[in-house]
Design a protein around this motif. Structure first.
Motif, PDB file in Angstrom:
ATOM      1  N   LEU A 104      22.301   6.140  12.886  1.00 12.11           N
ATOM      2  CA  LEU A 104      20.998   6.567  13.402  1.00 12.11           C
ATOM      3  C   LEU A 104      20.005   6.460  12.256  1.00 12.11           C
ATOM      4  O   LEU A 104      20.242   7.006  11.173  1.00 12.11           O
ATOM      5  CB  LEU A 104      21.074   7.998  13.916  1.00 12.11           C
ATOM      6  CG  LEU A 104      22.107   8.207  15.029  1.00 12.11           C
ATOM      7  CD1 LEU A 104      22.401   9.676  15.214  1.00 12.11           C
ATOM      8  CD2 LEU A 104      21.609   7.593  16.303  1.00 12.11           C
ATOM      9  N   VAL A 105      18.909   5.752  12.498  1.00 14.65           N
ATOM     10  CA  VAL A 105      17.932   5.506  11.456  1.00 14.65           C
ATOM     11  C   VAL A 105      16.679   6.327  11.761  1.00 14.65           C
ATOM     12  O   VAL A 105      16.081   6.181  12.825  1.00 14.65           O
ATOM     13  CB  VAL A 105      17.584   4.004  11.357  1.00 14.65           C
ATOM     14  CG1 VAL A 105      16.690   3.749  10.152  1.00 14.65           C
ATOM     15  CG2 VAL A 105      18.855   3.158  11.277  1.00 14.65           C
ATOM     16  N   SER A 106      16.332   7.195  10.823  1.00 13.25           N
ATOM     17  CA  SER A 106      15.148   8.049  10.986  1.00 13.25           C
ATOM     18  C   SER A 106      13.879   7.212  11.078  1.00 13.25           C
ATOM     19  O   SER A 106      13.862   6.035  10.692  1.00 13.25           O
ATOM     20  CB  SER A 106      15.022   8.990   9.785  1.00 13.25           C
ATOM     21  OG  SER A 106      16.064   9.918   9.768  1.00 13.25           O
ATOM     22  N   GLY A 107      12.826   7.861  11.543  1.00 17.79           N
ATOM     23  CA  GLY A 107      11.531   7.203  11.623  1.00 17.79           C
ATOM     24  C   GLY A 107      11.061   6.744  10.255  1.00 17.79           C
ATOM     25  O   GLY A 107      11.120   7.494   9.285  1.00 17.79           O
ATOM     26  N   HIS A 108      10.649   5.504  10.178  1.00 15.44           N
ATOM     27  CA  HIS A 108      10.110   4.898   8.963  1.00 15.44           C
ATOM     28  C   HIS A 108       8.704   4.398   9.269  1.00 15.44           C
ATOM     29  O   HIS A 108       8.418   3.983  10.396  1.00 15.44           O
ATOM     30  CB  HIS A 108      10.942   3.697   8.528  1.00 15.44           C
ATOM     31  CG  HIS A 108      12.257   4.012   7.892  1.00 15.44           C
ATOM     32  ND1 HIS A 108      13.215   4.807   8.469  1.00 15.44           N
ATOM     33  CD2 HIS A 108      12.780   3.593   6.711  1.00 15.44           C
ATOM     34  CE1 HIS A 108      14.280   4.866   7.670  1.00 15.44           C
ATOM     35  NE2 HIS A 108      14.035   4.135   6.597  1.00 15.44           N
ATOM     36  N   VAL A 109       7.869   4.398   8.264  1.00 20.36           N
ATOM     37  CA  VAL A 109       6.526   3.824   8.350  1.00 20.36           C
ATOM     38  C   VAL A 109       6.512   2.547   7.503  1.00 20.36           C
ATOM     39  O   VAL A 109       7.431   2.319   6.707  1.00 20.36           O
ATOM     40  CB  VAL A 109       5.457   4.834   7.870  1.00 20.36           C
ATOM     41  CG1 VAL A 109       5.370   6.019   8.835  1.00 20.36           C
ATOM     42  CG2 VAL A 109       5.720   5.298   6.454  1.00 20.36           C
ATOM     43  N   PRO A 110       5.493   1.713   7.654  1.00 16.81           N
ATOM     44  CA  PRO A 110       5.450   0.477   6.862  1.00 16.81           C
ATOM     45  C   PRO A 110       5.218   0.771   5.382  1.00 16.81           C
ATOM     46  O   PRO A 110       4.332   1.558   5.030  1.00 16.81           O
ATOM     47  CB  PRO A 110       4.285  -0.302   7.465  1.00 16.81           C
ATOM     48  CG  PRO A 110       3.494   0.670   8.257  1.00 16.81           C
ATOM     49  CD  PRO A 110       4.382   1.809   8.600  1.00 16.81           C
ATOM     50  N   VAL A 111       6.019   0.135   4.539  1.00 14.27           N
ATOM     51  CA  VAL A 111       5.871   0.300   3.091  1.00 14.27           C
ATOM     52  C   VAL A 111       5.848  -1.065   2.412  1.00 14.27           C
ATOM     53  O   VAL A 111       6.369  -2.051   2.931  1.00 14.27           O
ATOM     54  CB  VAL A 111       7.009   1.167   2.484  1.00 14.27           C
ATOM     55  CG1 VAL A 111       6.919   2.605   2.985  1.00 14.27           C
ATOM     56  CG2 VAL A 111       8.376   0.586   2.763  1.00 14.27           C
ATOM     57  N   GLU A 112       5.246  -1.080   1.242  1.00 15.44           N
ATOM     58  CA  GLU A 112       5.260  -2.274   0.386  1.00 15.44           C
ATOM     59  C   GLU A 112       6.613  -2.331  -0.318  1.00 15.44           C
ATOM     60  O   GLU A 112       7.409  -1.390  -0.243  1.00 15.44           O
ATOM     61  CB  GLU A 112       4.121  -2.184  -0.644  1.00 15.44           C
ATOM     62  CG  GLU A 112       2.731  -2.080  -0.047  1.00 15.44           C
ATOM     63  CD  GLU A 112       2.285  -3.325   0.693  1.00 15.44           C
ATOM     64  OE1 GLU A 112       2.919  -4.397   0.534  1.00 15.44           O
ATOM     65  OE2 GLU A 112       1.304  -3.250   1.453  1.00 15.44           O
ATOM     66  N   ALA A 113       6.873  -3.403  -1.049  1.00 13.16           N
ATOM     67  CA  ALA A 113       8.158  -3.588  -1.726  1.00 13.16           C
ATOM     68  C   ALA A 113       8.489  -2.435  -2.665  1.00 13.16           C
ATOM     69  O   ALA A 113       9.648  -2.065  -2.826  1.00 13.16           O
ATOM     70  CB  ALA A 113       8.162  -4.911  -2.486  1.00 13.16           C
ATOM     71  N   ASP A 114       7.456  -1.828  -3.273  1.00 16.29           N
ATOM     72  CA  ASP A 114       7.688  -0.735  -4.227  1.00 16.29           C
ATOM     73  C   ASP A 114       7.808   0.642  -3.568  1.00 16.29           C
ATOM     74  O   ASP A 114       7.932   1.649  -4.252  1.00 16.29           O
ATOM     75  CB  ASP A 114       6.584  -0.706  -5.286  1.00 16.29           C
ATOM     76  CG  ASP A 114       5.203  -0.362  -4.718  1.00 16.29           C
ATOM     77  OD1 ASP A 114       5.062  -0.161  -3.481  1.00 16.29           O
ATOM     78  OD2 ASP A 114       4.245  -0.303  -5.511  1.00 16.29           O
ATOM     79  N   GLY A 115       7.757   0.692  -2.234  1.00 14.53           N
ATOM     80  CA  GLY A 115       7.882   1.959  -1.521  1.00 14.53           C
ATOM     81  C   GLY A 115       6.564   2.661  -1.238  1.00 14.53           C
ATOM     82  O   GLY A 115       6.539   3.691  -0.571  1.00 14.53           O
ATOM     83  N   GLN A 116       5.454   2.110  -1.716  1.00 12.45           N
ATOM     84  CA  GLN A 116       4.140   2.693  -1.421  1.00 12.45           C
ATOM     85  C   GLN A 116       3.795   2.431   0.040  1.00 12.45           C
ATOM     86  O   GLN A 116       4.119   1.366   0.579  1.00 12.45           O
ATOM     87  CB  GLN A 116       3.052   2.079  -2.314  1.00 12.45           C
ATOM     88  CG  GLN A 116       3.158   2.454  -3.764  1.00 12.45           C
ATOM     89  CD  GLN A 116       2.760   3.890  -4.035  1.00 12.45           C
ATOM     90  OE1 GLN A 116       2.172   4.576  -3.197  1.00 12.45           O
ATOM     91  NE2 GLN A 116       3.099   4.373  -5.212  1.00 12.45           N
TER      92      GLN A 116
END
Length: 163
Positions: free
Chosen positions: A40-52
């Motif tokens: 089960l994968v929690s909700g994620h938002v869009p991030v850049e390669a560095d996690g920002q």
């Protein structure tokens, strides 16, 4: 290199680092929770390669165009893949994408959430093919944390072989 990671690299894509959340925001949950043959994968938002947190931020249909929303949903898929890779060690362990629940930060009057969420689905299907990548999906409009344009959660089936 594993098959899925090779496809990601061949497309010129990069699996991002985990979300670098604001210091005051506590996240007391697992990004991926494995239970039996399911992850089960929690909700994620869009991030850049560095996690920002990726730009643009805002509501699709106002500050964010549908095309930018599509690109943001694609970034969410990459963030999911990165979390799954960290949790599983190998994305080739994914035997089926079961479900994607997509939440789109919508401006009043914007009703084309599936058009945005297709950015996620199209990438998963491109990487995994229809046999493994086909999934059930919901795409609804709502307010999204951090004012991100898209937030998705997912469920995948995994191969338990040797784990």
């Amino acid at each position: 290199m594993a098959k899925i990671e090779a496809r990601i690299a061949a497309l010129g894509l990069v699996l991002p680092q985990p979300l670098r959340s604001p210091p005051a925001l506590k996240l007391p949950f697992e990004w991926v929770r494995i239970r039996g043959a399911r992850a089960l994968v929690s909700g994620h938002v869009p991030v850049e390669a560095d996690g920002q947190l990726a730009s643009p931020l805002g509501k699709v249909g106002a500050e964010v165009s549908p095309e930018q929303g599509y690109a943001a949903a694609r970034l969410v898929a990459l963030a999911h893949l990165a979390s799954l890779q960290r949790a599983l060690g190998d994305l080739d362990r994914i035997t089926a994408w079961l479900r994607v629940f997509a939440m789109v930060n919508v401006a009043p009057g914007f009703y084309e959430t599936p058009r945005v969420t297709n950015g996620y689905s199209d990438l998963i299907l491109e990487l995994f093919g229809p046999e493994i990548g086909a999934h059930a999906r919901s795409s609804i409009g709502m307010v999204i944390p951090l004012n991100a344009p898209v937030n998705c959660e997912a469920e995948v089936e995994i191969d338990l072989g040797g784990h």
